[in-house]
Enzyme design. Structure first.
Site, PDB file in Angstrom:
ATOM      1  N   LEU A   1       0.508  -1.035  -0.140  1.00  0.00           N
ATOM      2  CA  LEU A   1      -0.121   0.150  -0.253  1.00  0.00           C
ATOM      3  C   LEU A   1       0.714   1.192   0.285  1.00  0.00           C
ATOM      4  O   LEU A   1       0.354   2.284  -0.651  1.00  0.00           O
ATOM      5  CB  LEU A   1      -0.874  -0.427   1.459  1.00  0.00           C
ATOM      6  CG  LEU A   1      -1.767   1.082   1.790  1.00  0.00           C
ATOM      7  CD1 LEU A   1      -2.645   1.404   0.335  1.00  0.00           C
ATOM      8  CD2 LEU A   1      -3.061   1.099   2.884  1.00  0.00           C
TER       9      LEU A   1
ATOM     10  N   GLU B   1       4.214   4.304  -0.465  1.00  0.00           N
ATOM     11  CA  GLU B   1       4.568   4.145  -1.780  1.00  0.00           C
ATOM     12  C   GLU B   1       6.077   5.224  -1.144  1.00  0.00           C
ATOM     13  O   GLU B   1       5.028   5.900   0.281  1.00  0.00           O
ATOM     14  CB  GLU B   1       4.186   4.717  -3.047  1.00  0.00           C
ATOM     15  CG  GLU B   1       2.826   4.103  -3.543  1.00  0.00           C
ATOM     16  CD  GLU B   1       2.331   4.361  -4.389  1.00  0.00           C
ATOM     17  OE1 GLU B   1       1.290   3.647  -5.155  1.00  0.00           O
ATOM     18  OE2 GLU B   1       2.516   6.001  -4.842  1.00  0.00           O
ATOM     19  N   PRO B   2       7.401   5.423  -1.190  1.00  0.00           N
ATOM     20  CA  PRO B   2       8.247   6.511  -0.586  1.00  0.00           C
ATOM     21  C   PRO B   2       7.773   7.531  -0.801  1.00  0.00           C
ATOM     22  O   PRO B   2       7.984   8.321   0.085  1.00  0.00           O
ATOM     23  CB  PRO B   2       8.811   6.341  -2.375  1.00  0.00           C
ATOM     24  CG  PRO B   2       9.030   5.241  -3.088  1.00  0.00           C
ATOM     25  CD  PRO B   2       7.209   4.680  -2.995  1.00  0.00           C
TER      26      PRO B   2
ATOM     27  N   ARG C   1      19.103  -9.977  41.233  1.00  0.00           N
ATOM     28  CA  ARG C   1      19.920  -9.131  41.280  1.00  0.00           C
ATOM     29  C   ARG C   1      20.189  -8.066  42.197  1.00  0.00           C
ATOM     30  O   ARG C   1      18.998  -7.903  42.716  1.00  0.00           O
ATOM     31  CB  ARG C   1      20.122  -7.942  39.516  1.00  0.00           C
ATOM     32  CG  ARG C   1      21.076  -6.720  40.049  1.00  0.00           C
ATOM     33  CD  ARG C   1      22.225  -7.177  39.759  1.00  0.00           C
ATOM     34  NE  ARG C   1      23.383  -6.467  39.903  1.00  0.00           N
ATOM     35  CZ  ARG C   1      24.062  -5.972  39.513  1.00  0.00           C
ATOM     36  NH1 ARG C   1      24.898  -7.086  39.325  1.00  0.00           N
ATOM     37  NH2 ARG C   1      25.111  -4.588  39.478  1.00  0.00           N
TER      38      ARG C   1
ATOM     39  N   GLN D   1      16.213   0.712  31.920  1.00  0.00           N
ATOM     40  CA  GLN D   1      16.521   0.626  33.052  1.00  0.00           C
ATOM     41  C   GLN D   1      16.515   0.045  34.327  1.00  0.00           C
ATOM     42  O   GLN D   1      17.681  -0.357  34.500  1.00  0.00           O
ATOM     43  CB  GLN D   1      16.235   2.150  33.363  1.00  0.00           C
ATOM     44  CG  GLN D   1      16.079   2.883  34.301  1.00  0.00           C
ATOM     45  CD  GLN D   1      17.652   4.094  33.920  1.00  0.00           C
ATOM     46  OE1 GLN D   1      17.431   4.332  32.372  1.00  0.00           O
ATOM     47  NE2 GLN D   1      18.193   4.590  34.774  1.00  0.00           N
TER      48      GLN D   1
ATOM     49  N   GLY E   1      20.067  -1.572  34.534  1.00  0.00           N
ATOM     50  CA  GLY E   1      20.905  -1.074  34.224  1.00  0.00           C
ATOM     51  C   GLY E   1      21.880  -1.132  33.505  1.00  0.00           C
ATOM     52  O   GLY E   1      21.183  -1.062  31.710  1.00  0.00           O
TER      53      GLY E   1
ATOM     54  N   GLU F   1       1.282   0.127  10.551  1.00  0.00           N
ATOM     55  CA  GLU F   1      -0.401   0.000  10.129  1.00  0.00           C
ATOM     56  C   GLU F   1      -1.445   1.467  10.763  1.00  0.00           C
ATOM     57  O   GLU F   1      -1.886   1.793  11.341  1.00  0.00           O
ATOM     58  CB  GLU F   1      -0.629  -0.677  11.197  1.00  0.00           C
ATOM     59  CG  GLU F   1       0.045  -1.840  11.128  1.00  0.00           C
ATOM     60  CD  GLU F   1      -0.565  -2.785   9.600  1.00  0.00           C
ATOM     61  OE1 GLU F   1      -0.431  -2.566   8.773  1.00  0.00           O
ATOM     62  OE2 GLU F   1      -0.399  -4.195   9.679  1.00  0.00           O
TER      63      GLU F   1
END
Length: 382
Positions: free
Chosen positions: A128, A130-131, A270, A338, A341, A365
């Site tokens: 659909l 185009e450039p 962690r 984040q 880290g 879309e």
């Protein structure tokens, strides 16, 4: 994602979700890094999913589909996206590419092409944009001129997912005058003479999903591959995009859920200052906000899907779902990087990949600016 509570309409849907989790863990999670690293499209994996029934979920059983409601289909996409977003996107794009024939094709066209489309033997693409114009689809310039029993297509389409690996291309081209009423839909096989796939785009994310321009140089498409009537192409395209936006919303929800699941597990493991970092309020609040936003996006997506399933207007709700879910995915994946880290910034952990993949969902879309325009116009009409 095992903690996600799903209210499904039938026992068959429960079985389908269980199958999807199994395939996602065995076929996708173990291979995503390999294929993304090589930038290779997983055609055989897509074919396997097709043979398992996942490429024709919302389509009629008489043509090989599973005849599942959209609320079930979208949850399948969500699960797949949590493991490998490019695969979920591939199924969403293929489902979009099947829409014109399934909803606007003649009985003969459906019988001829849908079984292989829905079974995964034929992979589709949707041409659909185009450039010179993506959002302004009503003014596309690709032209198709009929000469006896063929249409000769000339022009270039841009940002085509599955370019070079698709077996068929839905091509929206101008067969009449200016504006939306001059656009028609043609189903071009990949071996059409004059159809040329250009160099692959170097994308930020979804490395295993090929995207490229497709040019048409007097590409001859037989007249029996006109889908719908001449001049109905724009209406077909917009109808397909309403459904496609829900597919992108599902990909966004799944991608964000995958990032949250990984970051939560990491935060439990962690330790800093003698305790797991999830016990620090700053981290726990980020995770809590992400979990809440994902749940909200999922609810909005499923509300739109249920409207569709019951035959109610759902276009505006689809725009809302796509807008909210993709913006949410960008925010959540940023925050999950984040949480990790420095570790979140390296490719050793998948949140880096989720972060890069989330961005495109705000664009495809229909950009999120277009979604806001659509929603705003609906408010003005009311």
């Amino acid at each position: 994602m095992a903690s996600v509570v799903r209210m499904l309409p039938t026992p068959e849907a429960h079985d389908l979700i269980d199958l999807t989790y199994e395939l996602a863990d065995k076929e996708l999670a173990m291979k995503v890094d390999e294929f993304e690293g090589r930038g290779e499209f997983p055609r055989e994996i897509i074919r396997t999913l097709g043979r398992s029934g996942l490429l024709g979920l919302p389509y009629p059983a008489e043509y090989g589909g599973a005849e599942q409601p959209y609320e079930v289909y979208l949850q399948v996409l969500e699960i797949l996206a949590s493991r490998w977003a490019a695969v979920a996107e591939a199924i969403s794009v293929h489902t979009l590419a099947c829409y014109p024939v399934a909803h606007h094709g003649t009985p003969e066209q459906r019988q001829r092409w849908l079984p292989e489309m829905l079974g995964g033997e034929l992979l589709g693409a949707y041409c659909l944009s185009e450039p010179a114009g993506g959002s302004d689809a009503a003014n596309l310039s690709t032209r198709a001129v009929k000469d006896r029993d063929r249409y000769f297509v000339n022009g270039t389409k841009a940002w085509i997912t599955h370019a070079g690996v698709a077996d068929f291309y839905n091509v929206f081209a101008r067969t009449g005058g200016p504006g939306p009423k001059g656009i028609s839909c043609l189903l071009a096989p990949s071996d059409t003479a004059g159809l040329h796939v250009q160099a692959r785009e170097r994308t930020m994310g979804l490395k295993s999903s090929p995207v490229a321009q497709v040019s048409f140089d007097d590409a001859a498409v037989p007249e029996d591959r006109l889908v719908g009537q001449e001049g109905e192409g724009f209406r077909i395209a917009m109808g397909a995009l309403d459904s496609g936006r829900l597919g992108i919303a599902a990909c966004a929800v799944g991608l964000a859920q995958g990032a949250l699941d990984y970051a939560t597990a990491y935060a439990k493991d962690r330790t800093q200052f003698g305790q797991a970092i999830i016990d620090f309020q700053a981290v726990a609040f980020m995770l809590a906000d992400a979990d809440t936003q994902i749940s909200a996006a999922r609810a909005l997506m499923l509300h739109a899907a249920r409207l569709r399933d019951h035959g109610h207007p759902y276009s505006i709700e689809a725009a809302k779902a796509k807008l909210f879910a993709s913006d949410m995915a960008m925010k959540v994946t940023t925050d999950m990087v984040q949480v990790l880290g420095g570790a979140g910034y390296v490719a050793d952990h998948p949140v880096e990949r989720y972060f890069r993949e989330a961005k495109v969902l705000q664009i495809v879309e229909g950009t999120n600016q277009i979604q806001r325009l659509v929603i705003g116009r609906s408010l003005a009409k009311d």
